[in-house]
Write an enzyme that holds these catalytic residues in place. Structure first.
Site, PDB file in Angstrom:
ATOM      1  N   SER A   1     -18.849  -4.742  18.982  1.00  0.00           N
ATOM      2  CA  SER A   1     -18.149  -5.220  17.893  1.00  0.00           C
ATOM      3  C   SER A   1     -18.822  -6.285  17.213  1.00  0.00           C
ATOM      4  CB  SER A   1     -16.728  -6.063  18.108  1.00  0.00           C
ATOM      5  OG  SER A   1     -17.120  -6.814  19.076  1.00  0.00           O
TER       6      SER A   1
ATOM      7  N   ASN B   1     -11.445 -13.047  26.823  1.00  0.00           N
ATOM      8  CA  ASN B   1     -10.068 -12.611  26.459  1.00  0.00           C
ATOM      9  C   ASN B   1      -9.433 -14.322  25.676  1.00  0.00           C
ATOM     10  OD1 ASN B   1     -10.392 -10.434  27.446  1.00  0.00           O
ATOM     11  ND2 ASN B   1      -9.134 -10.266  29.239  1.00  0.00           N
TER      12      ASN B   1
ATOM     13  N   THR C   1      14.328  -6.354 -19.182  1.00  0.00           N
ATOM     14  CA  THR C   1      14.719  -5.416 -17.766  1.00  0.00           C
ATOM     15  C   THR C   1      14.417  -4.111 -18.083  1.00  0.00           C
ATOM     16  OG1 THR C   1      17.071  -5.439 -18.665  1.00  0.00           O
ATOM     17  CG2 THR C   1      16.560  -7.186 -17.494  1.00  0.00           C
ATOM     18  N   HIS C   2      14.237  -3.372 -17.004  1.00  0.00           N
ATOM     19  CA  HIS C   2      13.834  -1.927 -17.141  1.00  0.00           C
ATOM     20  C   HIS C   2      12.770  -1.754 -18.191  1.00  0.00           C
ATOM     21  CE1 HIS C   2      18.049  -0.935 -15.289  1.00  0.00           C
ATOM     22  NE2 HIS C   2      18.193  -2.053 -16.125  1.00  0.00           N
TER      23      HIS C   2
ATOM     24  N   SER D   1     -16.471  -0.571 -22.951  1.00  0.00           N
ATOM     25  CA  SER D   1     -16.545   0.834 -22.680  1.00  0.00           C
ATOM     26  C   SER D   1     -18.247   1.089 -23.200  1.00  0.00           C
ATOM     27  CB  SER D   1     -15.882   1.712 -23.255  1.00  0.00           C
ATOM     28  OG  SER D   1     -16.199   3.186 -23.369  1.00  0.00           O
TER      29      SER D   1
ATOM     30  N   LYS E   1     -13.464  -0.847 -27.148  1.00  0.00           N
ATOM     31  CA  LYS E   1     -12.420  -1.289 -26.018  1.00  0.00           C
ATOM     32  C   LYS E   1     -12.694  -2.682 -25.346  1.00  0.00           C
ATOM     33  CE  LYS E   1     -11.021   1.839 -23.548  1.00  0.00           C
ATOM     34  NZ  LYS E   1      -9.668   2.308 -23.065  1.00  0.00           N
TER      35      LYS E   1
ATOM     36  N   ASN F   1     -11.398  -3.804 -21.853  1.00  0.00           N
ATOM     37  CA  ASN F   1     -10.685  -3.234 -20.683  1.00  0.00           C
ATOM     38  C   ASN F   1     -10.251  -4.509 -19.707  1.00  0.00           C
ATOM     39  OD1 ASN F   1     -10.856  -0.477 -21.398  1.00  0.00           O
ATOM     40  ND2 ASN F   1     -12.690  -0.249 -20.628  1.00  0.00           N
TER      41      ASN F   1
ATOM     42  N   GLU G   1      -6.873  -4.812 -13.372  1.00  0.00           N
ATOM     43  CA  GLU G   1      -6.484  -3.671 -12.507  1.00  0.00           C
ATOM     44  C   GLU G   1      -6.974  -3.518 -11.081  1.00  0.00           C
ATOM     45  OE1 GLU G   1      -7.365  -0.128 -15.593  1.00  0.00           O
ATOM     46  OE2 GLU G   1      -8.637  -1.828 -15.908  1.00  0.00           O
TER      47      GLU G   1
ATOM     48  N   TYR H   1      -4.588  -8.335  27.926  1.00  0.00           N
ATOM     49  CA  TYR H   1      -5.428  -7.986  26.859  1.00  0.00           C
ATOM     50  C   TYR H   1      -5.570  -6.493  27.278  1.00  0.00           C
ATOM     51  CZ  TYR H   1     -10.105  -7.491  24.561  1.00  0.00           C
ATOM     52  OH  TYR H   1     -10.951  -6.825  23.578  1.00  0.00           O
TER      53      TYR H   1
ATOM     54  N   GLN I   1      -9.758  -5.156  19.894  1.00  0.00           N
ATOM     55  CA  GLN I   1     -10.827  -5.407  19.258  1.00  0.00           C
ATOM     56  C   GLN I   1     -10.940  -4.885  17.816  1.00  0.00           C
ATOM     57  OE1 GLN I   1     -14.700  -5.543  21.301  1.00  0.00           O
ATOM     58  NE2 GLN I   1     -14.959  -3.493  20.118  1.00  0.00           N
TER      59      GLN I   1
ATOM     60  N   LYS J   1      -9.924  -7.227  14.141  1.00  0.00           N
ATOM     61  CA  LYS J   1     -10.880  -8.213  13.158  1.00  0.00           C
ATOM     62  C   LYS J   1     -10.912  -7.682  11.700  1.00  0.00           C
ATOM     63  CE  LYS J   1     -12.825 -10.101  17.421  1.00  0.00           C
ATOM     64  NZ  LYS J   1     -11.644  -8.959  18.084  1.00  0.00           N
TER      65      LYS J   1
END
Ligand code: ARG
Length: 465
Positions: free
Chosen positions: A31, A118, A163-164, A285, A291, A293, A298, A325, A330, A333
């Protein structure tokens, strides 16, 4: 990292092993590639443990001093990037212990008295997660501050409420910003709750059953900033609730970031044109010169995928494990590291976007009036002034909206005559409630969108953060 597949048995437990591990065993077992991120916490834990062993008379003071000094040097090597990580030594705990042996000789072997990997790994990982909880708290306070700035500046700016995603009623920009303050403040309190619950020290639980050495678990708990030692040694080494709670709170927070991102993406489109995001958080772009963006928004919208994925991943690892354990753990993480990195980055990017974005007040105002957004105000007026039951008022208003729609005009552009053809008792006073300003100003109920309520809430949160 060296992969010195030593042909002899492991020096840490070689006593009962005749052969070195297979190369594939070494690869699946190691690890160190990721748990080197626990180095600082591992050294903190070892320092506390060594000092306690000294004060309990389990180690001599010269041994404790040698161990502490060696660990200091190792800490410096890790910070300088010169520490020789080795995959053959499996994980951060054995890498550090082996290096300590190189530095101070056999005394290094005394450090592991009354301790196991442990309780060691549970302690290191808790310390790491606790540090991240503190970072996230600071980051959330910064994001909330950015929203409060926006809310105070635009407490009375009118915008459409949806709403919606259909026009519903006019709201204020400040009110919309304050909705996010509530959400991110709840996130903060969730992380804070998790911190309180997790703050018990596993150190001294040893492998699973505790130890016969006269250790002082209160002392190590205190030295590491824990409130108390964990009360059951089996639970202490097998508990990963703290990591799961971090990931749950992170998933909810990331969901909030994602919803906000979605609004920024929509709002910054040419069709909506509600806000301008700063050049600092947008991209151009390579082919379309016009553009801008909203890439940062995003990406913040997307980060929830890996953060929630991390939560599901760890819950799945833990769900069938017997006490105490198992090596499965392991695998705890990487999801936590990845989620913490993703959340930290998303919070920073979002704070920058919110701080720098500029609401387009004219456009928001115009859009607030579209879609007969003050129809409810008209119905409320009929209830208040003509004592009509709300259901009847709803019906009358519906007829007036239909009339306005047929004529292709806004509600307030209907004549009094038009209105009276539907409901003869309507008076000219009705026009006072049909503007978007009067609509938002009238919504003074607690938690409502009126500018005065928004300012009160902003002031309350200011004093709390
Ligand atoms: N690298 C291990 C982990 O992350 C440390 C604990 C190993 N304990 C053991 N009994 N093999 O879980």
């Amino acid at each position: 990292m060296t992969s010195d597949s030593t042909k002899t048995a492991n020096s840490m437990w070689g006593g009962r092993f005749a052969m070195a591990p297979d190369a594939i065993m070494e690869e699946i077992n190691a690890s160190i590639g990721f748990d080197q991120r626990l180095a600082a916490q591992d050294i903190r834990g070892s320092m506390a443990h060594a000092a306690m062993l000294g004060s309990a008379g389990i180690l001599t003071q010269p041994d404790v001093d040698a161990i502490s000094q060696g660990l200091d040097e190792i800490q410096a090597e890790i910070e300088a990037g010169t520490f020789p990580f080795s995959r053959a030594l499996e994980d951060i705990h054995m890498n550090i212990e082996a290096r300590l042996r190189e530095k101070i000789g056999d005394v290094a072997g005394r450090l592991h008295t009354a301790r196991s990997r442990n309780d060691q790994v549970a302690t290191d990982f808790k310390l790491w997660v606790r540090d991240r909880l503190d970072d996230v708290d600071t980051a959330l306070a910064g994001l909330i501050g950015a929203f409060l700035d926006q809310a105070e500046r635009g407490a009375d700016a009118v915008m459409p409420g949806f709403t919606h995603l259909q026009t519903a009623q006019p709201v204020t920009w400040g009110h919309h910003m304050m909705a996010y303050v509530e959400m991110f403040a709840r996130d903060r309190s969730r992380f804070a709750d998790a911190r309180v619950r997790m703050n018990e020290s596993p150190l001294g639980a040893a492998a699973l059953a505790g130890t016969g050495f006269p250790i002082d678990r209160e002392m190590t708990a205190k030295a590491l900033g824990f409130d108390r030692p964990a009360a059951n040694s089996l639970d202490a080494v097998s508990d990963r609730d703290f990591a799961i709670e971090f990931l749950s709170a992170a998933s909810i927070c990331a969901t909030h970031l994602s919803r906000l991102s979605e609004e920024l993406v929509i709002w910054s489109s040419a069709q909506f044109n509600f806000v301008r995001l700063s050049d600092k958080f947008t991209t151009g772009s390579s082919i379309m010169p016009q553009k801008r963006n909203p890439d940062a928004a995003e990406l913040c919208r997307a980060k929830v995928g890996r953060i929630m994925g991390s939560m599901v991943s760890l819950l799945t690892v833990m769900k069938g494990l017997p006490l105490a354990y198992s090596k499965d753990m392991q695998e705890d993480k990487e999801p936590v590291f990845d989620a913490a990195d993703s959340l930290g980055l998303a919070l920073s990017a979002m704070t920058g976007m919110v701080r720098d974005m500029e609401p387009n007040r004219e456009r928001l105002h115009a859009a607030a009036g579209h879609g007969f957004s003050t129809a409810t105000d008209l119905a409320d007026w009929l209830v208040r002034e003509l004592n009509m039951p709300f259901r009847d008022a709803h019906h009358v208003t519906g007829s007036l909206v239909k009339m306005a729609e047929d004529k292709g005009v806004a509600l307030e552009a209907l004549s009094l005559e038009d209105m009276r053809s539907v409901e003869p008792s309507i008076t000219a006073a009705v026009f006072d409630v049909l503007s978007v300003e009067s609509s938002t100003r009238s919504r003074t109920s607690y938690g409502g969108t009126a500018p005065e309520r928004v300012r009160e809430q902003a002031a309350r949160w200011r004093s709390e953060i």
